[in-house]
Scaffold this motif. Structure first.
Motif, short mmCIF file in Angstrom:
data_model
loop_
_atom_site.label_atom_id
_atom_site.label_comp_id
_atom_site.label_asym_id
_atom_site.label_seq_id
_atom_site.Cartn_x
_atom_site.Cartn_y
_atom_site.Cartn_z
N SER A 174 0.83 -1.19 0.00
CA SER A 174 0.00 0.00 0.00
C SER A 174 0.87 1.25 0.00
O SER A 174 0.57 2.23 -0.64
CB SER A 174 -0.95 -0.01 1.20
OG SER A 174 -0.25 0.34 2.36
N GLU A 175 1.96 1.17 0.71
CA GLU A 175 2.84 2.34 0.73
C GLU A 175 3.41 2.62 -0.66
O GLU A 175 3.50 3.75 -1.10
CB GLU A 175 3.98 2.11 1.71
CG GLU A 175 4.91 3.27 1.77
CD GLU A 175 5.66 3.30 3.07
OE1 GLU A 175 6.81 3.72 3.06
OE2 GLU A 175 5.10 2.88 4.10
N MET A 176 3.76 1.55 -1.35
CA MET A 176 4.39 1.74 -2.64
C MET A 176 3.44 2.20 -3.71
O MET A 176 3.84 2.68 -4.74
CB MET A 176 5.09 0.46 -3.08
CG MET A 176 6.34 0.25 -2.27
SD MET A 176 7.26 -1.17 -2.75
CE MET A 176 7.77 -0.74 -4.38
N SER A 177 2.15 2.02 -3.43
CA SER A 177 1.23 2.45 -4.48
C SER A 177 0.63 3.81 -4.17
O SER A 177 -0.28 4.25 -4.85
CB SER A 177 0.14 1.40 -4.66
OG SER A 177 -0.59 1.29 -3.47
N SER A 178 1.13 4.45 -3.15
CA SER A 178 0.56 5.76 -2.85
C SER A 178 1.07 6.78 -3.86
O SER A 178 2.17 6.69 -4.36
CB SER A 178 0.95 6.18 -1.44
OG SER A 178 2.34 6.27 -1.34
N SER A 179 0.24 7.72 -4.17
CA SER A 179 0.64 8.72 -5.16
C SER A 179 1.49 9.79 -4.48
O SER A 179 1.68 9.80 -3.27
CB SER A 179 -0.59 9.34 -5.79
OG SER A 179 -1.24 10.13 -4.82
N GLU A 205 -0.38 11.80 -1.77
CA GLU A 205 -0.68 11.00 -0.58
C GLU A 205 0.57 10.81 0.27
O GLU A 205 0.52 10.81 1.49
CB GLU A 205 -1.22 9.63 -0.99
CG GLU A 205 -2.65 9.68 -1.48
CD GLU A 205 -3.09 8.39 -2.13
OE1 GLU A 205 -4.30 8.21 -2.25
OE2 GLU A 205 -2.23 7.57 -2.51
N SER A 214 0.86 11.70 4.27
CA SER A 214 0.93 10.63 5.25
C SER A 214 2.02 10.83 6.29
O SER A 214 1.90 10.37 7.42
CB SER A 214 1.15 9.29 4.54
OG SER A 214 2.45 9.26 4.00
N ILE A 259 6.77 9.40 -9.37
CA ILE A 259 7.73 9.04 -8.33
C ILE A 259 8.74 8.06 -8.90
O ILE A 259 8.36 7.06 -9.50
CB ILE A 259 7.03 8.40 -7.12
CG1 ILE A 259 5.95 9.31 -6.56
CG2 ILE A 259 8.05 8.07 -6.03
CD1 ILE A 259 5.08 8.66 -5.51
N LEU A 260 10.00 8.34 -8.71
CA LEU A 260 11.05 7.44 -9.19
C LEU A 260 11.11 6.22 -8.28
O LEU A 260 11.21 6.34 -7.07
CB LEU A 260 12.39 8.18 -9.18
CG LEU A 260 13.61 7.40 -9.65
CD1 LEU A 260 13.45 6.95 -11.08
CD2 LEU A 260 14.86 8.25 -9.51
N ARG A 261 10.99 5.03 -8.85
CA ARG A 261 11.02 3.82 -8.04
C ARG A 261 12.32 3.04 -8.19
O ARG A 261 12.97 2.71 -7.21
CB ARG A 261 9.86 2.89 -8.45
CG ARG A 261 8.51 3.40 -8.06
CD ARG A 261 8.28 3.25 -6.58
NE ARG A 261 6.93 3.66 -6.23
CZ ARG A 261 6.64 4.33 -5.14
NH1 ARG A 261 7.58 4.70 -4.31
NH2 ARG A 261 5.39 4.66 -4.87
N PHE A 267 14.89 3.52 -5.18
CA PHE A 267 14.83 4.85 -4.59
C PHE A 267 13.64 4.95 -3.64
O PHE A 267 12.57 4.44 -3.96
CB PHE A 267 14.68 5.90 -5.68
CG PHE A 267 15.83 5.94 -6.64
CD1 PHE A 267 16.81 6.91 -6.53
CD2 PHE A 267 15.95 4.99 -7.64
CE1 PHE A 267 17.88 6.93 -7.39
CE2 PHE A 267 17.02 5.01 -8.53
CZ PHE A 267 17.99 5.98 -8.40
N GLU A 279 12.71 -5.75 -5.62
CA GLU A 279 12.58 -4.32 -5.38
C GLU A 279 11.88 -4.06 -4.04
O GLU A 279 12.31 -3.24 -3.25
CB GLU A 279 11.77 -3.72 -6.54
CG GLU A 279 11.82 -2.22 -6.58
CD GLU A 279 10.98 -1.67 -7.72
OE1 GLU A 279 11.04 -2.27 -8.82
OE2 GLU A 279 10.29 -0.68 -7.51
#
Lengths: 450, 553
Positions: free
Chosen positions: B42-47, B50, B54, B170-172, B183, B201
């Motif tokens: 859920s954290e990784m899919s936050s925009s 958001e 948070s 967001i750079l992942r 990142f 990842e």
């Protein structure tokens, strides 16, 4: 079916050395799709890719492969030094707000390896018909790329099928006598017309004879099966049976009239070649058989030569084609008895042979393989070394939350996959079922007993 | 996506005993068993938006406790370090201003940076970790001298901000065939891992989150945010002296211990009675100390017991930070210590105060008493001595020492031998509802020490010949299985993989996760039987292996 155009955010090719100084960034961009993208946005995207490639080069000797952001995935491919092809794909993602109202990502996500293969095969197609990027001068390259890639991208469809995940060649199994007839025909042809070399013999969409390096064969095969032959079949249907009955066969390339001017040049590596060379490509077709011939570009191809070739090939090829046709009918009857209720795929890395269970999708569209399952097969197929690590012999069985069992077997360079949906099965039962399918469907092909 | 959550373990093992609960499960968990992977997904899919929100909004659990106890929660006194901040010199802002340029054109700073990155200190490392401020100022580098990495940090900062500002994205991650750069932007910090290991990842982001939490644990999130609000260019290293060592240790710890992989806590196997006595000793001694939030006893990265204030639970990741703190601090061995500790999952805005001490000279169990009172050292010290006496009298110290020294007679010392399944080489089990794990061969402290020695040259990639796999290697092998099981887009419930080296089974149900390594080319029905026996054994020994009660004060 995945709508590729909707998924592809952009596709571009650049070479940083084409505009080394500041202010020349646009010159670095050899091709950009969609072309209506603003110059600033093009520069920005390419600039980001350049920076990312440079950043990774400080840590790894290997070329950059992918960049992932929250909403997009950039897939990189450097086919020639300095030339980078980048495919940008939108990836579905859910924000917290969306998941709160129970909306989840669609099932239409794109498997990364499929996108990479799309990138790679677009280059290989370019190389076959146009040659290497580096052979083009700065003046030519922009228009050459535009003329080639725009129609190519627009024509590609990814149908979310196993055939997109595992790219192989469908071979036609023949009995000894029929195969021998094909070989004799090819030998006779090459003996009588020494300038010509037969590089492939295809019946319907199945390959019988290959005289190319396997890698190039795949590209030529894909070109024939996905693009050229469907068009010709269409023509034949509309042209009616009369025209076909009048003549034994015809040249697809070069087409009738003005033949010497319409010769098509291709870059291919024949089996005996150490590197790709330029040839003229001649394609001849009768009934459902298609043969491809190559001629050295230094040979002057006269219309008389082609006429004589037509007279030689035509009658012989149609006889062979009808023999094969009978064979296929018998074969189809046999396989109909073996119809498997479970989907399976066979692939041999050495000759790229690919076989899958008779397409049930036409009968029951609901049985199409789910993208999640395909993605797992793609993982096993591509990530062979690091995760699954089946090596020369091994087996992996994966069960998904929705009761799909995916089995992958490997024996030397051969791979076999089976998809079974079964609610109350256990590991042992699945393994037994897979063994049974393997034995009946892949008779004569050796798999280590597991 | 359709998920069939009503799944029963019996899918594979149909003759599984119809027990009420899977091995290790109990109705009352001492830990907060949030699945870190799910949390992560859920954290990784936050925009982008958001993410910014948070971090800003979080209520303080500590002040809640303080107000409940009826104490005036005085506003946090500015600590010495933030005073430091006021008088900070202005000279350190130069290096970041040109960072955007270095990315655009390869100029001299770039070549300088490249040279250092190719130096023996940095080249050929399996995993780099860089931490920098969002202004691009270096804070931490796992290897080498972060001062010399200003150029690289500038590039990282530029990459992150280009993607955020120009693309609203967001750079992942960036990857090559053999290397991944991941990142993570957290509050005012940018964390980057560049890894040639086979971790996914998500696993790398999890490790970066831990590194961030380690920093928060030293500073609190409130202070961290305030520092950078006041001065974007602040050199955080001034406040983190000492914490580098904690991060170093934490990174090694995470690479080795499956506890991080599974988001679970390992317990020291003890006879039920002994654990009960220890818990009782703590409860009876401490129930009068009203500000005490948690009393935790641990030894060798394993939890012995945890007694807590009603209503409050600890998250496994906070316990991991405590393990790391104890393990990394030699000074706790010599004297009773009083130290501020921020537990980021519990309350990232403030400090708990901890009395940390080893039980006695002859027992390596460490007792942490965490309170909201700033000046409770003496009552807690008193309590500790009382507890130590009680434990000695009830023979608990012997029990702890036996478990720590892996006494041959204990069934848990060499479980595979004890169960008698020779075809199992290694296993690891996590009970999901209590967030506890058990492995066939606990990674002991001395083994970690070995690992550190082996990696003394600093985590270089080595072509090693595998003669006999160590437990660390087994866990490494499970990583990929673990990540495909927990993959958000294509999760799996079961993976059975067999090749010429070994056979690995990874299996997840609603109640547990199990990873087993068998001999190569294992027959499926034999594997099924072996797993069945293994689960029965774990069930039988669950009182010893796991903490089955959740005691409170």
């Amino acid at each position: 079916m995945i709508d590729v155009k909707a998924k592809i955010s952009s596709f571009f090719i650049f070479n940083s050395s084409f505009g080394p100084r500041e202010g020349e960034e646009l010159q670095r961009i050899l091709y950009f799709y969609p072309s209506q993208t603003s110059a600033d946005s093009q520069k920005m995207q390419v600039g980001l890719c350049e920076a990312v490639i440079k950043f990774m080069s400080t840590f790894s000797q290997k070329p950059c492969e992918a960049l992932r952001t929250q909403t997009k995935k950039y897939i990189f491919y450097q086919p020639e030094k300095g030339y980078w092809m980048v495919l940008v794909v939108r990836i579905p993602y859910t924000t917290k707000a969306m998941s709160a109202i129970g909306e989840s990502k669609g099932t239409d996500f794109v498997i990364p390896s499929v996108m990479f293969d799309l990138l790679k095969s677009s280059y290989k197609m370019f190389r076959m018909f146009r040659g290497l990027f580096k052979n083009f001068s700065i003046e030519e390259i922009y228009s050459v790329c535009d003329q080639f890639f725009t129609p190519y991208i627009l024509s590609r469809n990814i149908s979310n099928d196993v055939a997109d995940v595992i790219q192989g060649i469908n071979y036609l199994p023949l009995d000894k006598n029929s195969f021998f007839k094909v070989l004799c025909f090819i030998d006779l042809l090459e003996l009588n017309y020494p300038q010509f070399k037969c590089i492939s013999f295809i019946y319907n969409e199945q390959l019988i004879w290959n005289g190319l390096d396997t890698d190039d064969m795949l590209t030529l095969y894909q070109y024939l099966v996905q693009s050229l032959l469907p068009k010709e079949v269409e023509k034949e249907i509309h042209g009616g049976a009369v025209a076909a009955a009048q003549r034994h066969g015809r040249f697809i390339y070069p087409p009738e009239g003005n033949q010497e001017e319409k010769l098509m040049k291709v870059y291919l590596k024949r089996e005996e070649d150490s590197e790709a060379k330029q040839y003229y490509l001649v394609v001849y077709r009768t009934m459902s058989a298609t043969i491809c011939l190559t001629v050295d570009v230094n040979v002057e191809v006269q219309p008389e030569m082609l006429r004589s070739l037509d007279a030689f090939i035509g009658p012989q090829l149609s006889t062979i084609a009808s023999t094969i046709g009978e064979q296929c009918t018998i074969h189809a009857l046999q396989t109909a008895q073996l119809l498997s209720e479970h989907k399976f795929v066979y692939f041999n890395r050495l000759n790229l042979a690919f076989k899958t269970s008779p397409s049930v999708t036409k009968l029951h569209p609901s049985t199409a393989v789910k993208p999640e399952v395909l993605s797992i097969i793609a993982d096993i197929h591509t990530d062979k070394k690091r995760y699954v690590h089946l090596g020369n012999y091994g087996e992996i069985i994966i069960k998904t939350p929705d009761e799909y069992w995916i089995t992958g077997k490997s024996s030397n360079d051969r791979e076999f996959y089976v998809i079974i949906q079964e609610k109350n099965a256990n590991l042992k039962e699945i393994a037994d079922e897979v063994r049974r399918i393997c034995e009946t469907q892949m008779k004569g092909i050796f798999f280590y007993p597991m | 996506m359709a998920s069939t959550s009503k799944d029963v373990p019996a899918v594979v093992i149909q003759d599984n005993p119809p027990d009420d609960l899977e091995p290790g499960a109990c109705h009352d968990s001492i830990l907060n068993p949030t699945d870190s992977f799910e949390e992560f997904a859920s954290e990784m899919s936050s925009s982008l938006q958001e993410r910014n929100i948070s971090l800003a909004t979080k209520s303080s659990t500590i002040s809640e406790i303080q107000s409940e106890i009826g104490e005036n929660s005085a506003p946090m006194k500015p600590t010495k370090s933030s005073d430091d901040l006021q008088t900070k010199d202005e000279s350190i802002s130069a290096s970041t201003s040109n960072s955007n340029l270095t990315e655009q054109n390869g100029d001299d700073t770039d070549t300088e940076k490249d040279d250092y990155l190719q130096s023996p200190e940095l080249v050929n490392k399996e995993k780099h970790v860089f931490i920098l401020s969002s202004a691009g100022k270096p804070i931490y580098s796992r290897y080498g001298n972060e001062d010399k990495l200003a150029g690289l940090c500038g590039v990282i900062q530029a990459l992150v901000s280009v993607v955020e500002e120009q693309n609203q994205d967001i750079l992942r991650s960036i990857s090559t065939n053999d290397c991944k750069a991941v990142f993570l932007v957290k509050g005012p910090l940018i964390l980057v891992a560049v890894s040639k290991s086979d971790e996914s990842e998500t696993q790398l982001v999890l490790q970066l989150t831990y590194a961030f939490n380690q920093i928060v644990s030293v500073l609190t999130l409130t202070q961290l945010n305030r520092i950078f609000e006041q001065r974007r260019n602040y050199d955080l290293r001034r406040l983190l002296s000492g914490a580098e060592r904690l991060i170093d240790h934490l990174l090694i710890f995470m690479e080795k211990d499956p506890a991080f992989l599974l988001g679970a806590v390992r317990c020291l196997p003890l006879p039920e009675k002994a654990r009960e006595n220890i818990t009782n000793a703590i409860q009876t001694t401490c129930n009068k100390i009203r500000d005490l939030v948690f009393a935790i006893m641990l030894a060798g990265n394993q939890l012995i017991t945890l007694v807590r204030m009603k209503k409050y639970t600890l998250h496994p990741s906070d316990i991991h930070l405590l393990f790391n703190l104890v393990r990394s601090s030699e000074s706790f061995k010599t004297a009773e210590s009083w130290t501020p500790i921020c537990l980021p999952k519990f309350d990232s805005t403030g400090f708990l105060h901890g009395h940390v001490s080893y039980i006695s000279e002859d027992c390596q169990a460490c007792l942490l008493l965490l309170t909201v009172q700033r000046d409770a050292f003496f009552p807690l010290s008193q309590a500790k001595h009382t507890i130590a006496d009680k434990l000695r009298r009830s023979n608990c110290l012997v029990a702890i020492n036996d478990a720590l020294n892996r006494n041959e007679e204990l069934p848990t010392t060499n479980p595979l031998k004890h169960i008698g399944i020779p075809e199992i080489r290694h296993f690891m089990y996590k009970c999901k509802s209590t967030a506890q794990l058990f492995t066939s061969d606990p990674i002991s402290l001395d083994k970690l020490q070995d690992y550190r020695l082996r990696h003394k040259e600093g985590g270089d990639i080595m072509e090693k010949k595998v003669e006999k796999l160590s437990d660390i290697d087994y866990v490494r092998n499970y990583r990929k299985f673990c990540s495909s099981i927990h993959c958000t887009s294509t999760p799996a419930k079961l993976i059975f993989r067999s090749n010429s080296c070994d056979t690995i089974l990874a299996w997840v149900t609603n109640g547990f996760e199990l990873y087993v390594t068998f001999d190569p080319l294992m027959e499926k029905d034999q594997a099924i039987k072996a797993v069945d026996r293994l689960l029965k054994w774990i069930k039988k020994e669950e009182q010893r292996i796991f903490i089955m009660h959740a005691p409170t004060f």
